[in-house]
Design a protein around this motif. Sequence first.
Motif, PDB file in Angstrom:
ATOM      1  N   ILE A 252      -6.566   9.179   3.001  1.00 41.16           N
ATOM      2  CA  ILE A 252      -6.502   8.684   4.375  1.00 41.16           C
ATOM      3  C   ILE A 252      -5.140   8.967   4.987  1.00 41.16           C
ATOM      4  CG2 ILE A 252      -5.666   6.357   3.773  1.00 41.16           C
ATOM      5  CD1 ILE A 252      -7.840   5.352   5.817  1.00 41.16           C
ATOM      6  N   GLU A 253      -5.130   9.174   6.296  1.00 41.94           N
ATOM      7  CA  GLU A 253      -3.903   9.381   7.055  1.00 41.94           C
ATOM      8  C   GLU A 253      -3.794   8.244   8.074  1.00 41.94           C
ATOM      9  OE1 GLU A 253      -0.639  10.084   8.555  1.00 41.94           O
ATOM     10  OE2 GLU A 253      -1.206  11.684   7.140  1.00 41.94           O
ATOM     11  N   TYR A 254      -2.761   7.408   7.929  1.00 42.51           N
ATOM     12  CA  TYR A 254      -2.631   6.238   8.803  1.00 42.51           C
ATOM     13  C   TYR A 254      -1.932   6.535  10.125  1.00 42.51           C
ATOM     14  CZ  TYR A 254      -4.365   2.749   5.498  1.00 42.51           C
ATOM     15  OH  TYR A 254      -5.159   1.987   4.667  1.00 42.51           O
ATOM     16  N   ILE A 296      -8.671  -7.317  -1.383  1.00 38.96           N
ATOM     17  CA  ILE A 296      -9.556  -6.425  -0.631  1.00 38.96           C
ATOM     18  C   ILE A 296      -8.732  -5.719   0.436  1.00 38.96           C
ATOM     19  CG2 ILE A 296     -10.263  -8.158   1.093  1.00 38.96           C
ATOM     20  CD1 ILE A 296     -13.117  -6.939   0.888  1.00 38.96           C
ATOM     21  N   ASP A 297      -9.115  -4.513   0.786  1.00 38.82           N
ATOM     22  CA  ASP A 297      -8.278  -3.706   1.671  1.00 38.82           C
ATOM     23  C   ASP A 297      -8.477  -4.011   3.150  1.00 38.82           C
ATOM     24  OD1 ASP A 297      -7.127  -2.605  -0.507  1.00 38.82           O
ATOM     25  OD2 ASP A 297      -8.156  -0.682  -0.394  1.00 38.82           O
ATOM     26  N   PRO A 310       3.008  -6.857  -2.537  1.00 38.16           N
ATOM     27  CA  PRO A 310       3.713  -5.814  -3.287  1.00 38.16           C
ATOM     28  C   PRO A 310       3.740  -4.519  -2.477  1.00 38.16           C
ATOM     29  CG  PRO A 310       2.039  -6.884  -4.648  1.00 38.16           C
ATOM     30  CD  PRO A 310       1.816  -7.352  -3.239  1.00 38.16           C
ATOM     31  N   ASN A 311       4.736  -3.689  -2.715  1.00 37.19           N
ATOM     32  CA  ASN A 311       4.897  -2.456  -1.941  1.00 37.19           C
ATOM     33  C   ASN A 311       3.691  -1.536  -2.039  1.00 37.19           C
ATOM     34  OD1 ASN A 311       7.422  -3.145  -0.954  1.00 37.19           O
ATOM     35  ND2 ASN A 311       8.506  -2.201  -2.666  1.00 37.19           N
ATOM     36  N   ASN A 312       3.083  -1.452  -3.229  1.00 35.57           N
ATOM     37  CA  ASN A 312       1.929  -0.551  -3.375  1.00 35.57           C
ATOM     38  C   ASN A 312       0.744  -1.023  -2.542  1.00 35.57           C
ATOM     39  OD1 ASN A 312       1.581  -2.771  -5.236  1.00 35.57           O
ATOM     40  ND2 ASN A 312      -0.082  -1.630  -6.181  1.00 35.57           N
ATOM     41  N   VAL A 313       0.603  -2.342  -2.383  1.00 32.50           N
ATOM     42  CA  VAL A 313      -0.482  -2.880  -1.549  1.00 32.50           C
ATOM     43  C   VAL A 313      -0.180  -2.623  -0.075  1.00 32.50           C
ATOM     44  CG1 VAL A 313      -1.746  -4.956  -0.872  1.00 32.50           C
ATOM     45  CG2 VAL A 313      -1.091  -4.620  -3.266  1.00 32.50           C
ATOM     46  N   LYS A 314       1.078  -2.801   0.329  1.00 30.45           N
ATOM     47  CA  LYS A 314       1.458  -2.514   1.719  1.00 30.45           C
ATOM     48  C   LYS A 314       1.121  -1.067   2.081  1.00 30.45           C
ATOM     49  CE  LYS A 314       5.419  -5.677   1.822  1.00 30.45           C
ATOM     50  NZ  LYS A 314       6.894  -5.763   1.917  1.00 30.45           N
ATOM     51  N   GLU A 315       1.437  -0.160   1.171  1.00 27.95           N
ATOM     52  CA  GLU A 315       1.168   1.260   1.427  1.00 27.95           C
ATOM     53  C   GLU A 315      -0.331   1.529   1.502  1.00 27.95           C
ATOM     54  OE1 GLU A 315       3.188   3.497  -1.544  1.00 27.95           O
ATOM     55  OE2 GLU A 315       5.190   2.841  -0.887  1.00 27.95           O
ATOM     56  N   ARG A 316      -1.095   0.907   0.603  1.00 29.10           N
ATOM     57  CA  ARG A 316      -2.545   1.113   0.586  1.00 29.10           C
ATOM     58  C   ARG A 316      -3.201   0.597   1.870  1.00 29.10           C
ATOM     59  NH1 ARG A 316      -4.036  -1.895  -3.826  1.00 29.10           N
ATOM     60  NH2 ARG A 316      -5.121  -3.473  -2.600  1.00 29.10           N
ATOM     61  N   GLU A 322       7.133   1.998   7.632  1.00 32.06           N
ATOM     62  CA  GLU A 322       7.116   3.367   8.172  1.00 32.06           C
ATOM     63  C   GLU A 322       5.713   3.825   8.539  1.00 32.06           C
ATOM     64  OE1 GLU A 322       6.810   3.652   3.661  1.00 32.06           O
ATOM     65  OE2 GLU A 322       7.911   2.459   5.140  1.00 32.06           O
ATOM     66  N   ILE A 323       4.690   3.128   8.028  1.00 32.41           N
ATOM     67  CA  ILE A 323       3.301   3.474   8.341  1.00 32.41           C
ATOM     68  C   ILE A 323       2.761   2.600   9.464  1.00 32.41           C
ATOM     69  CG2 ILE A 323       0.954   3.719   7.418  1.00 32.41           C
ATOM     70  CD1 ILE A 323       2.195   3.957   4.639  1.00 32.41           C
ATOM     71  N   ALA A 324       3.049   1.307   9.385  1.00 35.63           N
ATOM     72  CA  ALA A 324       2.495   0.344  10.341  1.00 35.63           C
ATOM     73  C   ALA A 324       2.872   0.682  11.772  1.00 35.63           C
ATOM     74  CB  ALA A 324       2.960  -1.065   9.982  1.00 35.63           C
ATOM     75  N   ASP A 325       4.103   1.160  11.968  1.00 34.97           N
ATOM     76  CA  ASP A 325       4.583   1.456  13.324  1.00 34.97           C
ATOM     77  C   ASP A 325       3.855   2.634  13.962  1.00 34.97           C
ATOM     78  OD1 ASP A 325       6.361  -0.604  13.066  1.00 34.97           O
ATOM     79  OD2 ASP A 325       8.088   0.661  12.597  1.00 34.97           O
ATOM     80  N   LYS A 326       3.153   3.426  13.146  1.00 30.79           N
ATOM     81  CA  LYS A 326       2.467   4.609  13.659  1.00 30.79           C
ATOM     82  C   LYS A 326       1.013   4.330  14.049  1.00 30.79           C
ATOM     83  CE  LYS A 326       5.312   7.756  10.876  1.00 30.79           C
ATOM     84  NZ  LYS A 326       5.298   8.765   9.787  1.00 30.79           N
ATOM     85  N   GLN A 327       0.558   3.102  13.799  1.00 36.08           N
ATOM     86  CA  GLN A 327      -0.827   2.772  14.133  1.00 36.08           C
ATOM     87  C   GLN A 327      -0.934   2.277  15.579  1.00 36.08           C
ATOM     88  OE1 GLN A 327      -3.445   1.240  11.058  1.00 36.08           O
ATOM     89  NE2 GLN A 327      -1.671   0.879   9.734  1.00 36.08           N
ATOM     90  N   VAL A 328      -2.129   2.373  16.124  1.00 32.78           N
ATOM     91  CA  VAL A 328      -2.354   2.065  17.535  1.00 32.78           C
ATOM     92  C   VAL A 328      -3.325   0.890  17.647  1.00 32.78           C
ATOM     93  CG1 VAL A 328      -3.140   2.985  19.748  1.00 32.78           C
ATOM     94  CG2 VAL A 328      -2.055   4.527  18.081  1.00 32.78           C
ATOM     95  N   ARG A 329      -2.904  -0.160  18.309  1.00 31.02           N
ATOM     96  CA  ARG A 329      -3.747  -1.353  18.448  1.00 31.02           C
ATOM     97  C   ARG A 329      -4.816  -1.113  19.519  1.00 31.02           C
ATOM     98  NH1 ARG A 329      -6.333  -5.387  17.332  1.00 31.02           N
ATOM     99  NH2 ARG A 329      -5.612  -7.523  17.278  1.00 31.02           N
ATOM    100  N   VAL A 330      -6.074  -1.329  19.141  1.00 30.17           N
ATOM    101  CA  VAL A 330      -7.183  -1.191  20.089  1.00 30.17           C
ATOM    102  C   VAL A 330      -7.193  -2.387  21.041  1.00 30.17           C
ATOM    103  CG1 VAL A 330      -9.703  -1.160  20.311  1.00 30.17           C
ATOM    104  CG2 VAL A 330      -8.584   0.197  18.528  1.00 30.17           C
ATOM    105  N   ASN A 331      -7.409  -2.121  22.317  1.00 32.38           N
ATOM    106  CA  ASN A 331      -7.473  -3.191  23.327  1.00 32.38           C
ATOM    107  C   ASN A 331      -8.906  -3.715  23.402  1.00 32.38           C
ATOM    108  OD1 ASN A 331      -7.642  -4.706  25.732  1.00 32.38           O
ATOM    109  ND2 ASN A 331      -5.951  -3.574  26.635  1.00 32.38           N
ATOM    110  N   GLU A 332      -9.168  -4.772  22.654  1.00 27.13           N
ATOM    111  CA  GLU A 332     -10.535  -5.289  22.545  1.00 27.13           C
ATOM    112  C   GLU A 332     -11.005  -5.948  23.840  1.00 27.13           C
ATOM    113  OE1 GLU A 332      -9.040  -7.237  19.295  1.00 27.13           O
ATOM    114  OE2 GLU A 332      -9.805  -5.853  17.788  1.00 27.13           O
TER     115      GLU A 332
END
Length: 352
Positions: A252-254, A296-297, A310-316, A322-332
């Motif tokens: 997956i690409e976040y 659960i993911d 844990p860091n591995n869970v944050k990444e998953r 560094e990943i979270a800031d690149k995601q786009v929140r949907v305007n529900e």
Amino acid sequence: MLKKVLMMGAMATTISMAAACGNSSSESGKDKTDTLVITDWGGAITEAREDSIFEPFEKEFGVKIQVESPTDYGKYKTMVESGNVTWDVANVGSMWAAQAIKQDMFEPIDYDIVSKEGLFPNIANEYYVGAEMFSTAIAYNTEAFPDGNHPKTWEEFWDIEKFPGVRALSKRPYDTIEAALLADGVKPENLYPLDIDRAFKSLDKLKSRTEIVWWEAGAQPVELLSSGTVVATSAWSGRITAAKKDGAPVDIEYNQALLNSEAWSIPKGSKNKELAMKFINFATRAEPQSAFSESIDYSPINEKAIELLPNNVKERLGQAPEIADKQVRVNEEYWAEHFEKINQRFQEWLLK
């Protein structure tokens, strides 16, 4: 486990009825055990909630939780309109919740009981509170695109020359329209209000260059990628991370993933409003949220919960900084107002 919770809820009801017919100490409420009826989606997400949220809440408050599943919007509406409300709390999609506000379906959230501390902005509404988040992201076949050489933006997802192969997209406009606009160069901060004409022109470009397979259920993207039917698709993040863990040739690409949420609501007419508020307050605390996301993911809606992971869970989960800031929140809220009109045009476009 779900069966166990249902049985425990039924036993609690039976014991309470028997006690009511017994001695005066029971009639005074001394031995009474409250039961909270919660409606959830069932399956893995409910199983994860049992250990991380339901059972700890039962222990802390001395109550029993009776789970019903899955959430049924038609039943929800019928119960409220008839006044015969048997649910106390229900997990619902945030877009549906935003639509249902106009139909007077919910009890307002009492924020004297439910704390907003740590919750992400805009996750705590007047009538519902976020429960968990998930991403609709670019997923790809790792055999078709090895060594990190995969589409990393929706623009690259649209680029058939650089990244050849059949694509798949969700057969719903929600998320798919956003992906089309991002692919056409719209900046995330400028997505809303959605430029629908531009989105369909962008979809036309992709449709003219390659075959598009349209998926309707969350399990389909994994099947399409694993079989090699498509090389890239939009997909719900948890489905891909679970399949990757099981050895499927998927990843997956976040970057530019579209972040959605589900929410806790209290049906109007609930007979257990105060206890329901206490449950929502508990379920959105950092510790239960963190425990839930470890099993659960789905991502927490509480920022402090992310700090506990844990860091591995944050990444998953796509929640490393560094990943979270690149995601786009949907305007529900936007979709709640415009879904019917856009969906009609989208379904007509699919038939062309």
